[in-house]
Design an enzyme around this catalytic site. Structure first.
Site, PDB file in Angstrom:
ATOM      1  N   ALA A 192     -84.686  -9.897 -22.747  1.00 16.01           N
ATOM      2  CA  ALA A 192     -83.808  -9.592 -21.618  1.00 16.01           C
ATOM      3  C   ALA A 192     -83.251  -8.186 -21.788  1.00 16.01           C
ATOM      4  O   ALA A 192     -82.746  -7.831 -22.857  1.00 16.01           O
ATOM      5  CB  ALA A 192     -82.667 -10.600 -21.546  1.00 16.01           C
ATOM      6  N   SER A 224     -82.249 -11.121 -26.644  1.00 18.69           N
ATOM      7  CA  SER A 224     -81.569  -9.998 -25.999  1.00 18.69           C
ATOM      8  C   SER A 224     -82.135  -8.691 -26.505  1.00 18.69           C
ATOM      9  O   SER A 224     -82.636  -8.608 -27.629  1.00 18.69           O
ATOM     10  CB  SER A 224     -80.071 -10.034 -26.307  1.00 18.69           C
ATOM     11  N   ASP A 225     -82.078  -7.652 -25.664  1.00 15.74           N
ATOM     12  CA  ASP A 225     -82.277  -6.314 -26.209  1.00 15.74           C
ATOM     13  C   ASP A 225     -81.137  -6.052 -27.188  1.00 15.74           C
ATOM     14  O   ASP A 225     -80.061  -6.666 -27.117  1.00 15.74           O
ATOM     15  CB  ASP A 225     -82.302  -5.267 -25.092  1.00 15.74           C
ATOM     16  N   TRP A 226     -81.364  -5.141 -28.099  1.00 12.87           N
ATOM     17  CA  TRP A 226     -80.462  -4.956 -29.241  1.00 12.87           C
ATOM     18  C   TRP A 226     -79.096  -4.433 -28.768  1.00 12.87           C
ATOM     19  O   TRP A 226     -78.975  -3.345 -28.233  1.00 12.87           O
ATOM     20  CB  TRP A 226     -81.095  -4.006 -30.245  1.00 12.87           C
TER      21      TRP A 226
END
Length: 811
Positions: A192, A224-226
């Site tokens: 995401a 999630s993206d970081w």
């Protein structure tokens, strides 16, 4: 319930609510949490669109560097891309990585997008097919691929907060389509993005559930993206399954409390844990262990990467100059800074330290050894940041080895750690709890006398000294939360210093450490630039004295990198003047373009040939040389439309207004927008020349199909040129008489033809049933009965064959 699923349920029952919640947040930057009680080890993740870096930024831990994803899409070759996916999987296993964070399935919405090189194409069908091929190649060897960044994360400006406003039909038919193809290919992880869509952050969006998990049946993990997750309950109620990186207090204990308070259903957490266990099982982190993968032999790896560079190279124009005949060449002038320092990859988190880098100059010298003299002239200097210090320029003041000394000091200046390193780009120096200062020191060995440009990047108190004299001393504040800037590309600050050739100078750079500013320290150096007029004159003289000139131009790190969009497509006055000067001196000039995305080529009609090399990976120079001397045919076809000038492009705005970025073009992305507005680009989507010619003779197929059925199209064509060749036969559909809005035409399928000179061949192209469907809000997918035009040819702007097909109602 199968035995595997039943076993997962038994493992789940062994976990307390607190443990279940804890498993859903990373343990470190790249690792998930282990749970020995159920035999679950950590899952290791790594960036990977063009190479598997591993868990650290360390120039001593090198990786195989593939051509950029835009170059992979330019191959239109799913078998080759699958082989490259297998190489990524072998690299992942070698580095102990379970999950590769690739492919990037966002689209080339605007040519200004800074991460254009990391995405495949402007077209959802081509992006989906190439992405699926890479996924299958990676996952066939037990490593998980990751489809990212879900969804509509197509530019970099305000990328952490932008709210993309896109209509339901364009969202479904254009931006979600490549992700649907990835799920159909069995992708095991979806990431995401940072952005929001239609008012909701992607990490809390209902799109993570519908259509991803419900309609498409995705049974993998959503990560999630970081650093993208900043809240607890809304993201946990959504389809997000894992928060990265860790440790983080956004989920973890906060998630367990939210479940206890009834803010998040326990069933939602259990589903997330099941997905994590399923992923761990598939990658060998739960159970008997990972699938063994035989490493690639170095020679096989080099050959694959070299072949891939040639397969993606796009011959944009050719006035009879290419291929070159080595037997008729005495002197070849290779011109331009990019020729000797060919840019092999884009900037940002996709970067790796490659095993090797073959420049265009290296490749041509090797190809012409014993046959022709190769002369290199750099031309004017590029307007780009100086490169990091390396062993060619400096030595470690302690050991005398090529490279530099990296030290970590405490607050009193006591040395906590010291080691010899090769690069002035130190993004993750080993800093323990007492670390206060990071220091890089080196003894410079200049080979040119004059005003050198020295630079350093990082945050906090930054000091640069040369032979004890302070050149820079400032407190540099962190003004962004973007991890690509903080951890990968910190802002550079430059000074000049007079150095004498052969006279060593002792350089020391330091930065203090502070919370939330990363650890990176980057030290750079560049020699005095040549006077532009003299550099142009030298280039023109070399070209005039040669049988052929190869001039290499391209973009810089400031142009194409994660974290920022481009401000224009021009290569700059010096590079354009260089091509003009060389072409004027020698009409037998080949211009090689070294970029990840579109650039303006105002001189394209004044050179003998234009070859687009992209960012071609570590064997790029060898692959380009193979094309130039005719060992291989240029296999590439454009995966995106190239404008003559930026102003011609249908979509140029990537800057949100009040945080919102409207996708007002709707369905009309890329070549669709060019067609809608009756504009002619420099080069159409799908364009690319080989070393032979083709005549398209006939298109045949069904006259009538039922709605919901696939369509089979057969195209007969003949190789009318002097060499065996490969042609990418493209099929487009149009519905000009429809009451429903459609693109003027859209790509519906493609296949490859191969034939010898004079040979006739017939290619079968399977057009999937979904190519004719449209999304109707409130009704779902529909297929409109009526007439449909089938067009066949070599690009979106060159379609000589057509036939009419009737679409009957279903049933």
């Amino acid at each position: 319930m199968g035995s595997t699923e039943g076993e997962r349920e038994r493992l789940l029952e062994k976990l307390t609510p607190e443990t279940r919640a804890a498993l859903l947040t990373g343990a470190t930057t790249w690792r998930t949490r282990a749970e020995p009680a159920i035999g679950l080890r950590e899952l290791v993740m790594s960036d990977g669109p063009a190479g598997v870096r591993g868990e650290s930024w360390d120039e001593r831990d090198t990786s195989a560097l593939l051509p950029s994803p835009s170059a992979l899409a330019a191959t239109w070759d799913e078998e080759l891309v699958g082989q490259l996916g297998a190489l990524l999987a072998a690299e992942a296993r070698r580095k102990g990585v379970d999950v590769v964070l690739a492919p990037t399935l966002n689209l080339h919405r605007s040519p200004l997008a800074g991460r254009h090189f990391e995405c495949f194409s402007e077209d959802p069908l081509l992006t989906g097919r190439i992405g699926a091929a890479l996924i299958r190649g990676v996952q066939a060897r037990g490593v998980a691929a990751t489809a990212k960044h879900y969804v509509a994360n197509d530019s970099e400006t305000e990328r952490l907060t932008v709210d993309v406003r896109v209509g339901p039909r364009a969202l479904r038919e254009v931006y979600l389509a490549p992700f649907e193809a990835a799920v159909a290919a069995g992708v095991r992880v979806v990431m995401a993005g940072y952005n929001g869509v239609n008012g909701a952050p992607m990490t809390a969006s209902r799109l993570l559930t519908d259509p991803l998990k419900s309609e498409w049946g995705f049974d993998g993990l959503v990560v999630s993206d970081w650093g993208a997750v900043t809240s607890t309950a809304d993201t946990a109620r959504a389809g997000l399954d894992l928060v990265m990186p860790g440790p983080s207090d956004v989920w973890g204990a906060a998630l367990a409390r939210a479940v206890a308070a009834g803010e998040v259903p326990r069933e939602a957490v259990d589903d997330k844990v099941r997905r994590l266990l399923r992923l761990a099982e598939r990658t060998g982190a739960l159970g008997p262990g990972p699938t063994p993968v035989d490493p690639q032999e170095p020679s096989e790896e080099r050959e694959l990467l070299r072949r891939s560079a040639a397969a993606g190279a796009v011959l944009l124009s050719n006035r009879g100059l290419l291929p070159l005949d080595p037997d008729r060449l005495a002197t070849v002038a290779v011109i331009g800074a990019h020729a000797a320092r060919t840019r092999t990859a884009g900037g940002g988190s996709a970067g790796v330290f490659p095993h090797e880098e073959v420049s265009v100059l290296d490749g041509l010298r090797a190809a012409l050894t014993g046959r022709a003299r190769v002369v290199h002239v750099p031309g004017p200097a590029l307007t780009e940041p100086p490169p990091p210090l390396g062993p060619d320029l400096c030595i470690d003041p302690r050991t005398g080895e090529g490279g530099l000394l990296l030290r970590v000091l405490d607050a009193s200046g006591r040395e906590l750690h010291a080691e010899h390193r090769w690069s002035g780009r130190q993004l993750e120096p080993p800093c323990g709890p007492d670390a206060h200062t990071v220091e890089i020191s080196a003894r410079l060995r200049p080979d040119t006398t004059g005003a050198w440009t020295l630079g350093l990047g990082g945050f906090g108190r930054m000091v640069l000294t040369l032979d004890g004299r302070t050149l820079f001393d400032e407190d540099v504040a962190r003004r962004t939360d973007d991890p690509a800037v903080v951890h990968v590309n910190p802002p550079a600050h430059t000074v000049t210093a007079h150095l004498r050739a052969g006279q060593p100078a002792h350089l020391v750079a330091t930065r203090t450490l502070a919370p939330d500013t990363g650890r990176a320290l980057v030290v750079t150096a560049a020699p005095p630039p040549p006077e532009p007029a003299a550099a142009l004159a030298d280039a023109a003289h070399a070209a005039a004295s040669a049988d052929v000139a190869v001039v290499v131009v391209g973009t810089t790190l400031d142009d194409e990198s994660e974290g920022a969009d481009r401000t224009g497509l021009a290569l700059g006055s010096h590079q354009d003047a260089l091509v003009d000067a060389v072409a004027a001196a020698n009409p037998r000039t080949v211009a090689v373009v070294n970029s990840g995305g579109p650039v303006e080529l105002p001189w394209r009609e004044r050179v003998g040939a234009v070859l687009l090399a992209w960012f071609p990976g570590q064997q790029g120079g060898a692959g380009v040389a193979d094309v130039l001397v005719g060992r291989r045919e240029p296999g590439g076809r454009l995966p995106t439309t190239w404008p003559a000038v930026l102003a011609d492009a249908p979509v140029t705005d990537t800057t949100p207004t009040s945080g919102r970025l409207p996708y007002d073009e709707g369905l009309h992305l890329g070549h669709r927008g060019w067609l809608l507005h009756h504009r002619t680009p420099a080069y159409w989507f799908g364009h690319g020349l080989g070393y032979t010619t083709w005549e398209y003779e006939e298109v045949t197929g069904s006259d009538e199909i039922r709605a919901g059925e696939p369509l089979t199209v057969r195209v007969r064509l003949r190789n009318t040129g002097p060499r065996p060749g490969r042609e990418v036969v493209q099929i487009y559909l149009a519905r000009p008489d429809s009451a429903i809005e459609y693109p003027v035409r859209w790509l519906a399928g493609y296949a490859t033809a191969r034939a010898d000179p004079g040979q006739l061949t017939t290619v079968t192209v399977d057009v999937p049933a979904g190519a004719l469907r449209h999304w109707s809000e409130g009704h779902g997918w529909r297929v409109e009965p009526g007439g449909c035009t089938v067009l066949a040819g070599r690009s979106a702007g060159d379609l000589p064959l057509r036939r009419e097909v009737r679409v009957r109602p279903p049933g």
